[in-house]
Design a protein around this motif. Structure first.
Motif, mmCIF file in Angstrom:
data_model
loop_
_atom_site.group_PDB
_atom_site.id
_atom_site.type_symbol
_atom_site.label_atom_id
_atom_site.label_comp_id
_atom_site.label_asym_id
_atom_site.label_seq_id
_atom_site.Cartn_x
_atom_site.Cartn_y
_atom_site.Cartn_z
ATOM 1 N N ASP A 29 0.871 -1.173 0.000
ATOM 2 C CA ASP A 29 0.000 0.000 0.000
ATOM 3 C C ASP A 29 0.910 1.225 0.000
ATOM 4 N N ASP A 30 0.995 1.862 -1.162
ATOM 5 C CA ASP A 30 1.997 2.912 -1.389
ATOM 6 C C ASP A 30 1.453 4.294 -1.023
ATOM 7 N N GLY A 31 1.256 4.511 0.287
ATOM 8 C CA GLY A 31 0.822 5.816 0.757
ATOM 9 C C GLY A 31 -0.605 6.163 0.409
ATOM 10 N N SER A 32 -1.487 5.163 0.374
ATOM 11 C CA SER A 32 -2.886 5.430 0.019
ATOM 12 C C SER A 32 -3.572 6.275 1.085
ATOM 13 N N THR A 33 -4.550 7.044 0.634
ATOM 14 C CA THR A 33 -5.361 7.847 1.556
ATOM 15 C C THR A 33 -6.801 7.330 1.606
ATOM 16 N N ASP A 34 -7.045 6.179 0.981
ATOM 17 C CA ASP A 34 -8.377 5.566 1.036
ATOM 18 C C ASP A 34 -8.264 4.230 1.777
ATOM 19 N N GLY A 35 -9.182 3.338 1.543
ATOM 20 C CA GLY A 35 -9.201 2.061 2.255
ATOM 21 C C GLY A 35 -8.528 0.930 1.511
ATOM 22 N N THR A 36 -7.480 1.211 0.765
ATOM 23 C CA THR A 36 -6.820 0.178 -0.038
ATOM 24 C C THR A 36 -6.380 -1.013 0.815
ATOM 25 N N GLY A 37 -5.693 -0.752 1.913
ATOM 26 C CA GLY A 37 -5.206 -1.841 2.748
ATOM 27 C C GLY A 37 -6.323 -2.700 3.309
ATOM 28 N N ALA A 38 -7.397 -2.056 3.773
ATOM 29 C CA ALA A 38 -8.524 -2.795 4.337
ATOM 30 C C ALA A 38 -9.214 -3.649 3.284
ATOM 31 N N GLU A 39 -9.357 -3.118 2.070
ATOM 32 C CA GLU A 39 -10.002 -3.880 1.001
ATOM 33 C C GLU A 39 -9.138 -5.070 0.580
ATOM 34 N N ALA A 40 -7.824 -4.896 0.584
ATOM 35 C CA ALA A 40 -6.932 -6.015 0.270
ATOM 36 C C ALA A 40 -7.066 -7.101 1.330
ATOM 37 N N LEU A 41 -7.094 -6.691 2.588
ATOM 38 C CA LEU A 41 -7.223 -7.649 3.685
ATOM 39 C C LEU A 41 -8.555 -8.392 3.620
ATOM 40 N N ALA A 42 -9.607 -7.706 3.200
ATOM 41 C CA ALA A 42 -10.924 -8.331 3.104
ATOM 42 C C ALA A 42 -10.965 -9.427 2.040
#
Length: 352
Positions: A55-68
């Protein structure tokens, strides 16, 4: 190295993945709408041993969506840069964090088609191997599996000269540079030759790595069966490059030329690519000056660099011509549901 944190780093090993070989690397910035699909498609491949999302400095929910999208197999690892570093740095970090012998790049808004790696790994005698790409609009993704069908592998080797030539885009033609290919790469080849992505590049970082690998003697094989879906998006980050990115790309070409090891044809083609990118830079720089500092500043720059005048004048004339032809081109566009392939492909059973 930039600070990062693990959103999820499971150490459990899935017994079914013991014979898996591929690490899928996904560099993602503000990709919450698509990252889940990308992760699921990578985990669905039996040959996938690891999926490393950076997750390259995202300001949205990228990490959470990947984990889901995790399937609970222990193969997903999510890392994070607090400050955006660019795709090259993110991919290099994933390479260091992973262990699988084979490395595959997947863009965060793209996806794998089922069976991709089985087709690729059926081939031998390669350091890099790439397959065909289907380009599809977001609204037509559901039609890809029917439209792609099953194509013959038609394996062939890709030489350095052909690779460079295939990356010189033609103005007015649909983009089809073979630098778009997403090869699986052998980790040991990268290690032996000290190859990593050039972190100063935010445009053409794949092209640059593949050129340097081919100069180092990489065996680059292409198969024409299709296993990679590239989603055509008007807001794609890959389509939004800065003028500075063009300068860094032609300077990367210059660095390869200075390093030597090229024959006469390879040198001529790489010089042609460098000139092509540099001409794009000069035009963009001129237009930036015109927009930001006024026409006199832009004219002063152009007159002070006579070697850049052909690129600037020619580029402006071509832009005007394309604008005049715009309406005609719009009336001749392909149907909205059309699929486009990067490489020509023949269905299994077709005659050669």
């Amino acid at each position: 190295m930039s600070d990062f944190s693990n959103a999820n780093q499971s150490t459990a090993i899935n017994p079914s993945a013991i014979n898996s070989k591929v690490c899928v690397i996904i560099a993602a910035k503000n990709a919450s709408a698509t990252i889940g699909r990308a992760v699921r498609s990578a985990l669905a491949e039996p040959e996938t041993a690891e999926v490393v999302v950076v997750d390259d400095g995202s300001t949205d929910g990228t990490g959470a969506e990947a984990l889901a999208a995790d399937d609970g197999s222990g193969r997903l690892q999510i890392l994070r840069f607090d400050v955006n570093q660019g795709p090259a740095a993110a991919r290099n970090h994933a390479i260091e964090a992973s262990t699988a012998p084979l490395l595959a790049i997947l863009d965060a808004d793209d996806f794998f088609l089922p069976g991709r790696f089985s087709q690729m790994l059926a081939e031998d005698g390669w350091d890099f191997i790439a397959d065909n790409i289907v380009f599809v609009k977001e609204q037509n993704i559901g039609e890809v599996h029917l439209g792609v069908g099953r194509f013959r592998r038609d394996a062939r080797m890709l030489e350095l000269a052909a690779f460079i030539e295939g990356n010189i885009s033609r103005r007015g033609a649909e983009r089809g540079e073979i630098g778009f290919l997403k090869p699986v790469m052998r980790r040991d080849f990268l290690l032996r030759h000290g190859l990593r992505y050039h972190e100063a590049l935010r445009l053409g970082e794949d092209y640059d790595l593949y050129v340097r690998a081919l100069v180092a003697g990489a065996r680059y094989k292409i198969i024409h069966s299709c296993g990679y879906g590239a989603v055509v998006r008007h807001d794609s980050l890959s389509g939004q490059h800065r003028t500075e990115d063009l300068r860094r790309l032609y300077e990367a070409d210059q660095a390869i030329l200075r390093s030597g090891g090229l024959d006469e044809r390879q040198t001529a083609l790489l010089q042609q690519h460098e000139q092509h990118i540099r001409a794009r830079y000069e035009l963009r720089h001129f237009l930036d000056l015109k927009n930001n500092s006024g026409p006199f500043s832009a004219l002063f720059y152009a007159l002070g660099k006579p070697q850049a005048l052909p690129a600037i004048v020619g580029g402006i004339l071509r832009d005007k011509q394309e604008a005049l032809m715009g309406q005609k081109r719009q009336t001749a566009t392909a149907p909205a549901n059309a699929l486009r392939f990067l490489l020509p492909a023949r269905a299994e059973g077709d005659q050669a």
